[in-house]
Design a protein around this motif. Structure first.
Motif, PDB file in Angstrom:
ATOM      1  N   GLN A 206       0.846  -1.196   0.000  1.00 40.80           N
ATOM      2  CA  GLN A 206       0.000   0.000   0.000  1.00 40.80           C
ATOM      3  C   GLN A 206       0.881   1.245   0.000  1.00 40.80           C
ATOM      4  N   PRO A 207       1.358   1.695  -1.163  1.00 38.04           N
ATOM      5  CA  PRO A 207       2.263   2.849  -1.196  1.00 38.04           C
ATOM      6  C   PRO A 207       1.639   4.125  -0.647  1.00 38.04           C
ATOM      7  N   GLU A 208       0.315   4.277  -0.804  1.00 36.69           N
ATOM      8  CA  GLU A 208      -0.319   5.484  -0.263  1.00 36.69           C
ATOM      9  C   GLU A 208      -0.288   5.469   1.264  1.00 36.69           C
ATOM     10  N   LEU A 209      -0.457   4.296   1.868  1.00 38.30           N
ATOM     11  CA  LEU A 209      -0.359   4.184   3.324  1.00 38.30           C
ATOM     12  C   LEU A 209       1.080   4.387   3.775  1.00 38.30           C
ATOM     13  N   ASP A 210       2.024   3.834   3.022  1.00 38.49           N
ATOM     14  CA  ASP A 210       3.438   3.988   3.337  1.00 38.49           C
ATOM     15  C   ASP A 210       3.862   5.450   3.268  1.00 38.49           C
ATOM     16  N   ALA A 211       3.233   6.211   2.379  1.00 38.51           N
ATOM     17  CA  ALA A 211       3.542   7.638   2.271  1.00 38.51           C
ATOM     18  C   ALA A 211       3.040   8.425   3.469  1.00 38.51           C
ATOM     19  N   LYS A 212       2.078   7.857   4.193  1.00 40.16           N
ATOM     20  CA  LYS A 212       1.480   8.557   5.328  1.00 40.16           C
ATOM     21  C   LYS A 212       2.104   8.196   6.666  1.00 40.16           C
ATOM     22  N   PHE A 213       2.555   6.953   6.821  1.00 49.40           N
ATOM     23  CA  PHE A 213       2.986   6.480   8.139  1.00 49.40           C
ATOM     24  C   PHE A 213       4.341   5.778   8.069  1.00 49.40           C
ATOM     25  N   ASP A 214       5.126   5.916   9.145  1.00 45.54           N
ATOM     26  CA  ASP A 214       6.399   5.213   9.302  1.00 45.54           C
ATOM     27  C   ASP A 214       6.448   4.552  10.674  1.00 45.54           C
ATOM     28  N   PHE A 215       7.058   3.375  10.741  1.00 41.68           N
ATOM     29  CA  PHE A 215       7.390   2.706  11.995  1.00 41.68           C
ATOM     30  C   PHE A 215       8.894   2.815  12.155  1.00 41.68           C
ATOM     31  N   ARG A 216       9.362   3.459  13.239  1.00 43.75           N
ATOM     32  CA  ARG A 216      10.771   3.807  13.362  1.00 43.75           C
ATOM     33  C   ARG A 216      11.385   3.373  14.681  1.00 43.75           C
ATOM     34  N   PHE A 217      12.689   3.231  14.622  1.00 42.73           N
ATOM     35  CA  PHE A 217      13.525   2.955  15.784  1.00 42.73           C
ATOM     36  C   PHE A 217      14.316   4.212  16.113  1.00 42.73           C
ATOM     37  N   GLY A 218      14.287   4.628  17.360  1.00 40.11           N
ATOM     38  CA  GLY A 218      15.052   5.789  17.794  1.00 40.11           C
ATOM     39  C   GLY A 218      15.902   5.455  19.004  1.00 40.11           C
ATOM     40  N   TYR A 219      16.943   6.239  19.211  1.00 40.78           N
ATOM     41  CA  TYR A 219      17.823   6.004  20.351  1.00 40.78           C
ATOM     42  C   TYR A 219      18.354   7.318  20.904  1.00 40.78           C
TER      43      TYR A 219
END
Length: 329
Positions: A206-219
């Motif tokens: 779903q590229p349109e969903l991918d353009a809206k949301f990210d799941f990320r790792f932060g430190y």
């Protein structure tokens, strides 16, 4: 007496960040479909984060191999052989790492399990390890999708192969843990592995969903610890970010299009006795949009550097955000 199931934090995070680095390298190879980057940059406010739906449809068609896989293709390796190489190399890498780091005491004593719990205060890491399993599998699907795409598969087939390869590898690791003398099978870990792979498939499909949301790792280094993203669990944070650039009405705004909002979770369980879980709400800069507008005329995916940077920005939360913290306990 064998120890209970929990791998050292540094080993799990090394694998996780290695996947991110490999993903960024693979992202630098251009797509092998017929989809092309437009000759002219879109009008201000019209550039869309990620690929378009039309481009996604064209990406479903198989194409020629790219990057190192192009050499293999010229050397006579057909598509099935290139796919087998990716699956075999990925499996062998994890098995070799596991044999050296996780299963060095061998196997025996039958199949053993352990219930670890989820995000409770009484768990080993407050659920940070569970989000780590989810993120690792998520990143693996994103990485392997690009690897299978570069090998010459269509987009749909690439995602399918990436998902089954990821689930197979990480489920196999959990099963081997159950038979090992040192560790235990964790049903919670296995479920989070599947959840992460499923999220990766959803974002790839779903590229349109991918353009809206990210799941990320932060430190961010925790109090009393040296800078150690690999081993400092208390400094790790997992975030779900929503990007204004992915929403048409906000994309046209000259300021809001550069912003992201998100929620995050962090558990500060330290050797010194601190056991605190925090939820976050934050605002961040969209570094991918800043890069595109500042150096590439508003376009995405135009150079190897930009493709690699965009994927890094998608998976890792860089220090370009401000948060409000809510202490759970």
């Amino acid at each position: 007496m064998p120890s209970i199931h929990r791998r050292p934090a540094d080993q799990a995070i090394v694998v996780r960040l290695a996947l991110i680095a490999a993903s960024c390298v693979l992202a630098s190879y251009p797509a092998t479909s017929n989809a092309q980057v437009p000759d002219a940059a879109p009008a201000p406010g019209e550039a869309i984060a990620g690929r378009s739906v039309a481009a996604a449809d064209e990406d479903s068609l198989p194409g020629k191999a790219a990057g190192p896989f192009a050499y293999l293709e010229r050397s006579g390796f057909d598509l099935d052989q290139r796919n087998a190489l990716i699956i075999g190399a990925s499996s062998a890498a994890f098995l070799a790492y596991g044999h050296a780091k996780w299963w060095d005491q061998g196997f025996g004593g039958g199949f053993k399990t352990r219930g670890e719990g989820w995000f409770g205060r009484g768990t080993d890491y407050g659920g940070t390890d569970k989000l780590g399993h989810m993120f690792t599998n998520y990143a693996s699907v994103r990485l392997l999708s690009r690897a299978f795409r570069a090998a010459g598969n269509g987009a749909d087939e690439s995602v399918r192969l990436a998902a089954w390869t990821t689930i197979g590898i990480f489920t196999g690791i959990e099963v081997l843990d159950g038979f090992s003398r040192k560790w235990r099978f964790s049903g919670e870990d296995a479920l989070m592995n599947i959840a992460g792979a499923g999220l990766g498939v959803l974002m790839e499909d779903q590229p349109e969903l991918d353009a809206k949301f990210d799941f990320r790792f932060g430190y961010r280094r925790s109090t009393g610890s040296r800078f150690d993203p690999f081993g400092d669990y208390a400094g790790q944070r997992y975030l779900l970010m929503a990007k204004a650039d992915g929403f048409e009405s906000l994309r046209r705004h000259p300021v809001l299009r550069y912003l992201e909002v998100g929620i995050g979770y962090q558990a500060r369980f330290t050797p010194g006795g601190e056991r605190r879980r925090d939820a976050y709400v934050g605002v961040s800069l969209n570094l991918s949009r800043l890069l595109a507008d500042g150096f590439y005329g508003g376009r995405h995916g135009t150079t190897p550097f930009q493709r690699g940077a965009d994927l890094a920005f998608e998976l890792v939360q860089f220090p370009a955000a401000g948060y409000v913290r809510h202490r759970i306990d």
